[in-house]
Design a protein around this motif. Structure first.
Motif, PDB file in Angstrom:
ATOM      1  N   LEU A 137       0.926  -1.144  -0.082  1.00  0.00           N
ATOM      2  CA  LEU A 137      -0.031  -0.127  -0.060  1.00  0.00           C
ATOM      3  C   LEU A 137       0.952   1.307   0.242  1.00  0.00           C
ATOM      4  CD1 LEU A 137      -2.867  -1.164   2.487  1.00  0.00           C
ATOM      5  CD2 LEU A 137      -2.888  -1.143   0.086  1.00  0.00           C
ATOM      6  N   SER A 138       2.073   0.983   0.429  1.00  0.00           N
ATOM      7  CA  SER A 138       2.973   2.474   0.366  1.00  0.00           C
ATOM      8  C   SER A 138       4.287   2.338  -0.477  1.00  0.00           C
ATOM      9  CB  SER A 138       3.206   2.784   1.827  1.00  0.00           C
ATOM     10  OG  SER A 138       4.076   1.780   2.573  1.00  0.00           O
ATOM     11  N   THR A 139       4.213   1.362  -1.263  1.00  0.00           N
ATOM     12  CA  THR A 139       5.218   1.362  -2.302  1.00  0.00           C
ATOM     13  C   THR A 139       4.983   1.474  -3.747  1.00  0.00           C
ATOM     14  OG1 THR A 139       6.203  -0.477  -0.997  1.00  0.00           O
ATOM     15  CG2 THR A 139       6.994  -0.199  -3.292  1.00  0.00           C
ATOM     16  N   SER A 140       5.816   2.461  -4.277  1.00  0.00           N
ATOM     17  CA  SER A 140       5.524   2.970  -5.697  1.00  0.00           C
ATOM     18  C   SER A 140       5.475   1.717  -6.691  1.00  0.00           C
ATOM     19  CB  SER A 140       6.568   3.983  -5.995  1.00  0.00           C
ATOM     20  OG  SER A 140       6.143   4.389  -7.349  1.00  0.00           O
ATOM     21  N   GLY A 141       4.414   1.497  -7.307  1.00  0.00           N
ATOM     22  CA  GLY A 141       4.354   0.585  -8.260  1.00  0.00           C
ATOM     23  C   GLY A 141       3.550  -0.508  -7.811  1.00  0.00           C
ATOM     24  N   TRP A 142       3.464  -0.909  -6.533  1.00  0.00           N
ATOM     25  CA  TRP A 142       2.396  -1.769  -5.942  1.00  0.00           C
ATOM     26  C   TRP A 142       1.131  -1.331  -5.284  1.00  0.00           C
ATOM     27  CZ3 TRP A 142       3.001  -6.580  -6.983  1.00  0.00           C
ATOM     28  CH2 TRP A 142       4.456  -7.127  -6.890  1.00  0.00           C
ATOM     29  N   SER A 143       1.272   0.121  -5.208  1.00  0.00           N
ATOM     30  CA  SER A 143      -0.034   0.816  -4.561  1.00  0.00           C
ATOM     31  C   SER A 143      -1.141   0.768  -5.474  1.00  0.00           C
ATOM     32  CB  SER A 143       0.318   2.138  -4.038  1.00  0.00           C
ATOM     33  OG  SER A 143       0.855   2.758  -5.132  1.00  0.00           O
ATOM     34  N   LEU A 144      -0.921   1.085  -6.901  1.00  0.00           N
ATOM     35  CA  LEU A 144      -1.955   1.211  -7.876  1.00  0.00           C
ATOM     36  C   LEU A 144      -2.498  -0.497  -8.059  1.00  0.00           C
ATOM     37  CD1 LEU A 144      -3.568   3.014  -9.599  1.00  0.00           C
ATOM     38  CD2 LEU A 144      -1.813   2.864 -11.240  1.00  0.00           C
ATOM     39  N   PHE A 145      -1.374  -1.293  -8.131  1.00  0.00           N
ATOM     40  CA  PHE A 145      -1.841  -2.671  -8.287  1.00  0.00           C
ATOM     41  C   PHE A 145      -2.536  -3.150  -7.329  1.00  0.00           C
ATOM     42  CE2 PHE A 145      -0.480  -6.960  -6.934  1.00  0.00           C
ATOM     43  CZ  PHE A 145      -1.085  -7.785  -7.968  1.00  0.00           C
ATOM     44  N   SER A 146      -2.309  -2.772  -6.087  1.00  0.00           N
ATOM     45  CA  SER A 146      -3.255  -3.190  -4.948  1.00  0.00           C
ATOM     46  C   SER A 146      -5.048  -2.666  -5.007  1.00  0.00           C
ATOM     47  CB  SER A 146      -2.783  -2.920  -3.488  1.00  0.00           C
ATOM     48  OG  SER A 146      -1.413  -3.180  -3.517  1.00  0.00           O
ATOM     49  N   VAL A 147      -4.916  -1.489  -5.482  1.00  0.00           N
ATOM     50  CA  VAL A 147      -6.229  -1.022  -5.843  1.00  0.00           C
ATOM     51  C   VAL A 147      -6.751  -1.725  -6.875  1.00  0.00           C
ATOM     52  CG1 VAL A 147      -7.458   1.206  -6.600  1.00  0.00           C
ATOM     53  CG2 VAL A 147      -5.483   1.316  -4.916  1.00  0.00           C
ATOM     54  N   GLY A 148      -6.137  -1.965  -7.833  1.00  0.00           N
ATOM     55  CA  GLY A 148      -6.613  -2.754  -9.150  1.00  0.00           C
ATOM     56  C   GLY A 148      -7.024  -4.194  -8.572  1.00  0.00           C
ATOM     57  N   VAL A 149      -6.519  -4.935  -7.698  1.00  0.00           N
ATOM     58  CA  VAL A 149      -6.688  -6.213  -7.433  1.00  0.00           C
ATOM     59  C   VAL A 149      -8.209  -6.003  -6.683  1.00  0.00           C
ATOM     60  CG1 VAL A 149      -6.246  -8.171  -5.698  1.00  0.00           C
ATOM     61  CG2 VAL A 149      -4.448  -7.106  -7.126  1.00  0.00           C
ATOM     62  N   ALA A 150      -8.173  -5.038  -5.671  1.00  0.00           N
ATOM     63  CA  ALA A 150      -9.486  -4.997  -4.730  1.00  0.00           C
ATOM     64  C   ALA A 150     -10.466  -4.647  -5.831  1.00  0.00           C
ATOM     65  CB  ALA A 150      -9.059  -3.856  -3.915  1.00  0.00           C
TER      66      ALA A 150
END
Length: 293
Positions: free
Chosen positions: A149-162
């Motif tokens: 949730l607080s790593t660039s590149g992974w945060s948007l991915f996490s939102v996309g999965v949800a």
């Protein structure tokens, strides 16, 4: 006779009046009002003044807007094909009349009726560092946990999965409804021709539901360009704006900085982008269907 006919036409028009009133108040008026605001330097505390296209220039010159635009486009390009492909896969797998498939349909569709708050809370428990589900699994496997949730590149991915998990039920149900409308005669003819499963899928099933695929794609394009709640509640647009979508940018400019004219101009850009993307998808799908026919 003619007078009574005209009178009946007017009386029939009264049935349309409630919908027409709602349409004008909730759709047409906000659209016109937003376009008017985008041409004025205005906040919520004064009448404002006319500035023409200056707000549009300010928006295009804002690097935060360009970053939010890039984030939103990337999100749509990944989430929409995922929702269409996974929804179609589930519909094909569950297109049977058994108790197990009925239960699985209800299970997959149940996430769609949840509020965005509940969805983000569930997925925060999955992605949150330290005590989150993925962090616990990573520790058990001896892998260094990732702060999604607080790593660039992974945060948007996490939102996309949800988001995919949350929105998957509607595409699945639309595809199921389309699959159940395909005449069984087509499958019987394919069986007589000894057509394999792949040939039946590509020559019978997919062409028969092409319009539904187009509909689902357009619906998801419109919905995913309006990403807001998931990003705000899961990452708050961070880190450093790498998961900030356009709607969050509009919200921050309009209701945090009180620059309503600039926010209205940004919303007009969002409206045009959604319109162009949806129309492009419609035209491409229409041409493909005409060529196939």
């Amino acid at each position: 006779m003619a007078e009574s006919y005209r009178r009946s036409q007017w009386s029939n028009g009264l049935f349309v009046l409630p919908y027409l009133a709602v349409f004008l108040v909730l759709l047409v008026f906000p659209l016109v009002w937003g376009a008017w605001l985008s041409l004025h330097k205005v906040d919520l505390f004064g009448p404002g003044r006319f500035v023409g296209l200056a707000n549009y220039g300010r928006v295009l010159a804002d690097p935060v807007f360009l970053q939010a635009l890039r984030n939103t486009v990337v999100f749509v390009l990944v989430s929409v094909p995922s929702l269409v492909a996974l929804g179609l896969f589930l519909a094909l797998a569950l297109n049977k009349t058994t108790r197990a498939t009925s239960f699985l349909r209800a299970l997959f569709f149940s996430s769609s009726v949840l509020s965005v708050t509940i969805v983000t809370l569930i997925w925060r428990f999955v992605f949150i560092p330290g005590d989150g589900l993925l962090a616990v699994i990573s520790e058990q496997l001896g892998i260094a946990p990732v702060n999604f949730l607080s790593t660039s590149g992974w945060s948007l991915f996490s939102v996309g999965v949800a988001t995919v998990w949350w929105c998957l039920g509607l595409p699945m149900m639309l595809f199921l409804a389309a699959l159940q409308q395909i005449p069984s005669d087509l499958y019987e003819a394919a069986a007589l021709d000894n057509a394999g499963p792949w040939r039946v899928l590509t020559r019978v099933t997919l062409p028969s539901i092409a319009r539904t695929i187009m509909l689902v794609t357009i619906i998801q394009i419109v919905m995913q360009f309006q990403l807001f709640g998931q990003a705000q509640l899961m990452t708050n647009g961070g880190p450093n704006g790498t998961s900030r979508p356009l709607v969050m940018y509009i919200y921050e400019v309009g209701f945090v900085r009180w620059d309503v004219g600039k926010a209205a101009a940004a919303s007009e850009f969002l409206f045009l982008i959604i319109l162009v993307a949806a129309m492009a998808q419609y035209l491409v799908s229409t041409r493909k269907s005409e060529v196939s026919e």
